[in-house]
Write a protein that holds these residues in place. Sequence first.
Motif, PDB file in Angstrom:
ATOM      1  N   LEU A   1       0.836  -1.186   0.051  1.00  0.00           N
ATOM      2  CA  LEU A   1       0.088   0.019   0.049  1.00  0.00           C
ATOM      3  C   LEU A   1       1.020   1.219  -0.115  1.00  0.00           C
ATOM      4  CD1 LEU A   1      -3.031   0.653  -0.193  1.00  0.00           C
ATOM      5  CD2 LEU A   1      -3.029   0.912   2.242  1.00  0.00           C
ATOM      6  N   PRO A   2       2.072   1.465   0.843  1.00  0.00           N
ATOM      7  CA  PRO A   2       2.717   2.714   0.861  1.00  0.00           C
ATOM      8  C   PRO A   2       3.515   2.611  -0.539  1.00  0.00           C
ATOM      9  CG  PRO A   2       3.309   1.328   2.923  1.00  0.00           C
ATOM     10  CD  PRO A   2       2.137   0.576   1.964  1.00  0.00           C
ATOM     11  N   VAL A   3       3.786   1.636  -1.220  1.00  0.00           N
ATOM     12  CA  VAL A   3       4.101   1.802  -2.771  1.00  0.00           C
ATOM     13  C   VAL A   3       3.069   2.347  -3.701  1.00  0.00           C
ATOM     14  CG1 VAL A   3       5.555   0.489  -4.502  1.00  0.00           C
ATOM     15  CG2 VAL A   3       6.003  -0.134  -2.439  1.00  0.00           C
ATOM     16  N   ILE A   4       2.051   1.754  -3.513  1.00  0.00           N
ATOM     17  CA  ILE A   4       0.871   2.262  -4.213  1.00  0.00           C
ATOM     18  C   ILE A   4       0.574   3.644  -4.143  1.00  0.00           C
ATOM     19  CG2 ILE A   4      -1.818   2.362  -4.544  1.00  0.00           C
ATOM     20  CD1 ILE A   4      -1.520  -0.811  -4.025  1.00  0.00           C
ATOM     21  N   ASP A   5       0.611   4.346  -3.006  1.00  0.00           N
ATOM     22  CA  ASP A   5       0.429   5.600  -2.245  1.00  0.00           C
ATOM     23  C   ASP A   5       1.779   6.342  -3.100  1.00  0.00           C
ATOM     24  OD1 ASP A   5      -1.538   5.554  -0.684  1.00  0.00           O
ATOM     25  OD2 ASP A   5      -0.068   5.006   0.990  1.00  0.00           O
ATOM     26  N   ARG A   6       2.865   5.906  -3.092  1.00  0.00           N
ATOM     27  CA  ARG A   6       3.951   6.562  -3.700  1.00  0.00           C
ATOM     28  C   ARG A   6       3.824   6.629  -5.071  1.00  0.00           C
ATOM     29  NH1 ARG A   6       9.574   4.070  -3.737  1.00  0.00           N
ATOM     30  NH2 ARG A   6      10.126   4.593  -5.955  1.00  0.00           N
ATOM     31  N   PHE A   7       3.464   5.733  -5.956  1.00  0.00           N
ATOM     32  CA  PHE A   7       3.161   5.542  -7.285  1.00  0.00           C
ATOM     33  C   PHE A   7       2.231   6.666  -7.504  1.00  0.00           C
ATOM     34  CE2 PHE A   7       4.838   1.046  -8.139  1.00  0.00           C
ATOM     35  CZ  PHE A   7       5.979   1.636  -8.488  1.00  0.00           C
ATOM     36  N   VAL A   8       1.242   6.609  -7.042  1.00  0.00           N
ATOM     37  CA  VAL A   8       0.030   7.460  -7.281  1.00  0.00           C
ATOM     38  C   VAL A   8       0.540   8.906  -7.184  1.00  0.00           C
ATOM     39  CG1 VAL A   8      -2.218   8.497  -6.719  1.00  0.00           C
ATOM     40  CG2 VAL A   8      -1.893   6.108  -6.660  1.00  0.00           C
ATOM     41  N   LYS A   9       0.986   9.226  -6.012  1.00  0.00           N
ATOM     42  CA  LYS A   9       1.982  10.785  -6.136  1.00  0.00           C
ATOM     43  C   LYS A   9       2.834  11.215  -7.170  1.00  0.00           C
ATOM     44  CE  LYS A   9       1.982  11.265  -1.053  1.00  0.00           C
ATOM     45  NZ  LYS A   9       2.747  10.980  -0.134  1.00  0.00           N
ATOM     46  N   GLU A  10       3.472   9.932  -7.557  1.00  0.00           N
ATOM     47  CA  GLU A  10       4.359  10.300  -8.902  1.00  0.00           C
ATOM     48  C   GLU A  10       3.602  10.143 -10.184  1.00  0.00           C
ATOM     49  OE1 GLU A  10       7.309   7.296  -8.415  1.00  0.00           O
ATOM     50  OE2 GLU A  10       8.123   8.363  -6.903  1.00  0.00           O
ATOM     51  N   GLY A  11       2.210  10.005  -9.941  1.00  0.00           N
ATOM     52  CA  GLY A  11       1.555  10.372 -11.270  1.00  0.00           C
ATOM     53  C   GLY A  11       1.403   9.000 -12.169  1.00  0.00           C
TER      54      GLY A  11
ATOM     55  N   PHE B   1       0.255 -12.572  -5.920  1.00  0.00           N
ATOM     56  CA  PHE B   1      -1.161 -12.973  -5.296  1.00  0.00           C
ATOM     57  C   PHE B   1      -1.299 -12.205  -4.074  1.00  0.00           C
ATOM     58  CE2 PHE B   1      -3.915 -15.536  -2.840  1.00  0.00           C
ATOM     59  CZ  PHE B   1      -5.270 -15.727  -3.851  1.00  0.00           C
ATOM     60  N   GLY B   2      -0.288 -12.098  -3.204  1.00  0.00           N
ATOM     61  CA  GLY B   2      -0.568 -11.545  -1.877  1.00  0.00           C
ATOM     62  C   GLY B   2      -0.897 -10.068  -1.660  1.00  0.00           C
ATOM     63  N   TYR B   3      -0.771  -9.583  -2.994  1.00  0.00           N
ATOM     64  CA  TYR B   3      -0.892  -8.053  -3.080  1.00  0.00           C
ATOM     65  C   TYR B   3      -2.492  -7.951  -2.886  1.00  0.00           C
ATOM     66  CZ  TYR B   3       4.084  -7.253  -3.891  1.00  0.00           C
ATOM     67  OH  TYR B   3       5.261  -7.302  -3.992  1.00  0.00           O
ATOM     68  N   MET B   4      -3.394  -8.757  -3.149  1.00  0.00           N
ATOM     69  CA  MET B   4      -4.835  -8.684  -3.327  1.00  0.00           C
ATOM     70  C   MET B   4      -5.368  -7.774  -2.610  1.00  0.00           C
ATOM     71  SD  MET B   4      -7.346 -11.344  -4.472  1.00  0.00           S
ATOM     72  CE  MET B   4      -7.147 -12.483  -2.931  1.00  0.00           C
ATOM     73  N   GLU B   5      -5.229  -7.649  -1.001  1.00  0.00           N
ATOM     74  CA  GLU B   5      -5.897  -6.705  -0.223  1.00  0.00           C
ATOM     75  C   GLU B   5      -5.420  -5.321  -0.451  1.00  0.00           C
ATOM     76  OE1 GLU B   5      -8.626  -7.700   0.966  1.00  0.00           O
ATOM     77  OE2 GLU B   5      -8.390  -9.669   0.261  1.00  0.00           O
ATOM     78  N   ALA B   6      -4.248  -5.111  -0.593  1.00  0.00           N
ATOM     79  CA  ALA B   6      -3.579  -3.660  -0.805  1.00  0.00           C
ATOM     80  C   ALA B   6      -4.049  -3.290  -2.108  1.00  0.00           C
ATOM     81  CB  ALA B   6      -2.009  -3.921  -0.780  1.00  0.00           C
ATOM     82  N   VAL B   7      -4.254  -3.901  -3.213  1.00  0.00           N
ATOM     83  CA  VAL B   7      -4.749  -3.553  -4.464  1.00  0.00           C
ATOM     84  C   VAL B   7      -6.070  -2.990  -4.219  1.00  0.00           C
ATOM     85  CG1 VAL B   7      -5.504  -4.213  -6.674  1.00  0.00           C
ATOM     86  CG2 VAL B   7      -2.994  -4.672  -5.997  1.00  0.00           C
ATOM     87  N   LEU B   8      -6.705  -3.965  -3.723  1.00  0.00           N
ATOM     88  CA  LEU B   8      -8.262  -3.490  -3.367  1.00  0.00           C
ATOM     89  C   LEU B   8      -8.483  -2.168  -2.716  1.00  0.00           C
ATOM     90  CD1 LEU B   8      -9.816  -7.000  -3.342  1.00  0.00           C
ATOM     91  CD2 LEU B   8     -10.153  -5.559  -5.163  1.00  0.00           C
ATOM     92  N   GLU B   9      -7.829  -1.990  -1.539  1.00  0.00           N
ATOM     93  CA  GLU B   9      -7.805  -0.963  -0.768  1.00  0.00           C
ATOM     94  C   GLU B   9      -7.288   0.110  -1.384  1.00  0.00           C
ATOM     95  OE1 GLU B   9      -5.886   0.271   3.731  1.00  0.00           O
ATOM     96  OE2 GLU B   9      -6.099  -2.109   3.102  1.00  0.00           O
ATOM     97  N   GLY B  10      -6.105   0.078  -2.302  1.00  0.00           N
ATOM     98  CA  GLY B  10      -5.528   1.224  -2.921  1.00  0.00           C
ATOM     99  C   GLY B  10      -6.670   1.475  -3.899  1.00  0.00           C
ATOM    100  N   ALA B  11      -7.414   0.681  -4.503  1.00  0.00           N
ATOM    101  CA  ALA B  11      -8.233   0.861  -5.778  1.00  0.00           C
ATOM    102  C   ALA B  11      -9.516   1.997  -5.248  1.00  0.00           C
ATOM    103  CB  ALA B  11      -8.766  -0.374  -6.374  1.00  0.00           C
ATOM    104  N   LYS B  12      -9.752   1.486  -3.860  1.00  0.00           N
ATOM    105  CA  LYS B  12     -10.724   2.318  -3.230  1.00  0.00           C
ATOM    106  C   LYS B  12     -10.163   3.646  -3.053  1.00  0.00           C
ATOM    107  CE  LYS B  12     -13.998  -0.486  -0.782  1.00  0.00           C
ATOM    108  NZ  LYS B  12     -13.894  -1.278   0.301  1.00  0.00           N
TER     109      LYS B  12
END
Lengths: 379, 277
Positions: free
Chosen positions: A69-79, A88-99
Motif C-alpha cells: 500500500l505505501p508503494v501504491i501511495d507513492r506511485f499515485v503521488k508520482e503520477g 497474489f499476496g498484494y490482493m488486499e492492498a490492491v483493493l484498498e488502494g483502488a478504493k
Amino acid sequence: MRRILGLLLLALGLAWAQGDKLKACFIYVGPIGDAGWTYAHDVGRKKAEAALPWLETRYVESVPEAQALPVIDRFVKEGCQVIFATSFGYMEAVLEGAKKYPNVIFAHATGIKRAPNVATYMADFYQVYYLNGLAAGALSKTGKVGYVAAFPIPEVKRHINAFTLGVRAVNPKTQVLVRWINAWYDPAKAREATEALLAQGADVFAFTEDTPTVIQTAAKKGAYAFGHYTPMLKFAPDHVVSGQIVHWDVIYIDFLKKVKEGVYTPKNLENVDYFWLLQHKAVEMGADYGVPINPKHVPLLKKAQMTVGGKKVSVYDRIMALLKDMQSPKPAFDPFTGPIQDRKGGVRIPAGKKATLEELLTMEWAAPGVVGDWPGEPK
Amino acid sequence: MEEALLRAVLFGTPLLLACLGALLSERGGVVNLGVEGMMALSALVAFAVGLKVHPALGVLAGMGVGSLLGLFLGVFAVSLRANQFVAGLALAALGLGASGLLGKRYEGTPLPNPLPEGMLAVLALILALGLHLLLSRTRFGLYLRSVGENPKAADLFGVSVDGVRYLALALGGGMIGLAGAYLSLAYRPSWTDGMTAGLGWVAIALVILAAWQPLRAILGAYLFGLLFFLQFRLQGSVPIPSEAFAAMPYLLVILVLALSGRARAPKALGQPFDRGR
C-alpha cells in the motif's frame, strides 16, 4: 464541494487521457535478478516500453506483501495512471488502494477479486504442462517422473495435474513423484529435493521453483528435465527437453493499448480478467525461445509410441499436433476434458465436459498417478 | 542410505565452512552476524572470477572477499568498538544488497566447468581438523582463546587483543568466503540473487550447537545436511505433512540445543575491548 472535486477529478482524468505519455508502474514481489517470476515480469515491462512509444514505466522490486500500500501511495503521488501488482499476496492492498484512488487503473496478476478499477490477469501454463507431460511420459525408463513443487496452491496443483495427465496418456503406469519445498525461491531445497527424487529412481524432472537448480542437479545424473518460466536450455543443453516459457509483454501491451485507446477506464474493469494461454501467445512451449523441443531429443520422441483413439501415433507427432491446435484461435483439445477422476477414484470432470475456468482456478484434487503428500486434498 | 550420507556431507559442507568461520572469530570474542551477506558477496565474486578466468581462481577470490569483509567488520567491531550485533547485521544486509546489485549481469549464466563438490568437502573437513589443532595446540590458539575469555589479562601479558581479533576475523572470513564459493562454483554452479537463502543464519546457530568446538561443528553441519535431505526423501512415504517436514531440521536443532545443556560461550563474547576501561 463534492461536485467541484468530482469535476476536478474528471478534468484530471481527461487531461491524462489526452496527455501524450501514459505512466504505468509495477510492483514486484521479488528481486529482478531471481531469474524467475519477477525477472519475467520485468522482461515484459521492458518489451512493452520498447513497443509502445507513448509508454513510460517505473517499478519497485522486492516489495513485501504487507508493504504494497505505501508503494501504491507513492506511485499515485508520482503520477502513475496504471499500476500492475504482480503477486497474489498484494490482493488486499490492491483493493484498498483502488478504493482510495478511484481514478487509477489497477491490474492484479494471479488475482481473483476485481473492482470497477481493478482487473486481473494471468498467463497460464496448464496446456504447456500437458504437452511436456507427454514428452516426459515417453522419456522415462524407470516409470518414475519427479516433480519439485513450490507451494500446494490451486495454480501449482493444476499444473502438476495437467503434467501428470500428459505423462499417463503416454504410459498409464508411470508415476509422478511430487515433493513440496514450500518456497517459491530456495535453490538449496530444490537441490536436495531433486537429489531425494533421484535416489528414489526418478529419471525425468519438472518443477516450480525460480532457479535452474533442478535442471542442473538432474543433468549431473543424466536425467531429463523441463525448464520453467524462462528459457533454461543453456543450463544443461543435453538434458533440457522442453519447458514452459512466459510472455507477460503480450498481456501488458494489449492491456496498456486498451487503456490508451480508452477501452479500459477506471469504471469498467469489473469483468476484465485475462487468463491467457497458448492461443494468445502469452505462453510458449519450449526449451528456448522458438525451440519447442530440443532437437537432440526429437528422434527419441519420434520413436516413442502412444495410443490416441485406438491408433498408434508417435509421441512427437501428437505433441506437435496438439501444440498447433492449442495455438489456433479455437482449440479443439483441452487437457481437462472428461472423463477425469482424481487419484481416489472420485469423478472430477464428467465425460464430454471441459473444466470451467472456476474449476481450473480452484483445483485441489490430485490426478491419478500423482504420488506423494498433497496438502488440502479433498476427501 | 549411502545417498543420505553423501547428501549430508555435500549439503553440510557450506554450513560447516561458514560455521567454522564464525566460530573462529567468536572464540576471539567477536560475534559475526554478517555471515549471510559475506557468503552472498563471496559467492558472486567467486562466480564472476570462475566464469571469466578459472573456477580455482574463483575459490581464491571468494576467500579473499570473505577475508576483506571480515577485516571490514573488524574496523567497526574491533577498532571503533561499535555494537558487534548491529555491525554484523549491517554487514549482512550490505553483502546481500551489494551482491544483488552487482550480480544482475551474471543472472541466467551457467558455469561451464564447475568444481567437484567432493574435493571442497574434503577441504572443509581438513580445515575443521586444522582449526581444532590451531585452537588447542598452537600459541596463536592460546592467544585467541585468552582474548575471547579475558582480553584484559591477555593484554597485560602483551598480546595484541585487536591484532588477534583482526586476524581471526580475516581467517574466519576466508572460510565464510569459501562457503560462498562452494555454493556458486560447485553446489549450484550458477548465480542468482539471494542464493544463500538463509544458510548463513543457520551457520551462526550451528556455532552454538557445536559449543564453539570445530569437531562438533562437523557433526552439527552433517546432521543438518542429513535432516535436510531426509525431509524430501521421506516426504510422502510417511504420514507427516510437508510443512512439518520443512520445520523438522530447525525443531531438532532446538531440541539438541536444549538437551546439550549450557555450552559455555567465550566470556568476552560480544564485548568490545577498550584498554582504557
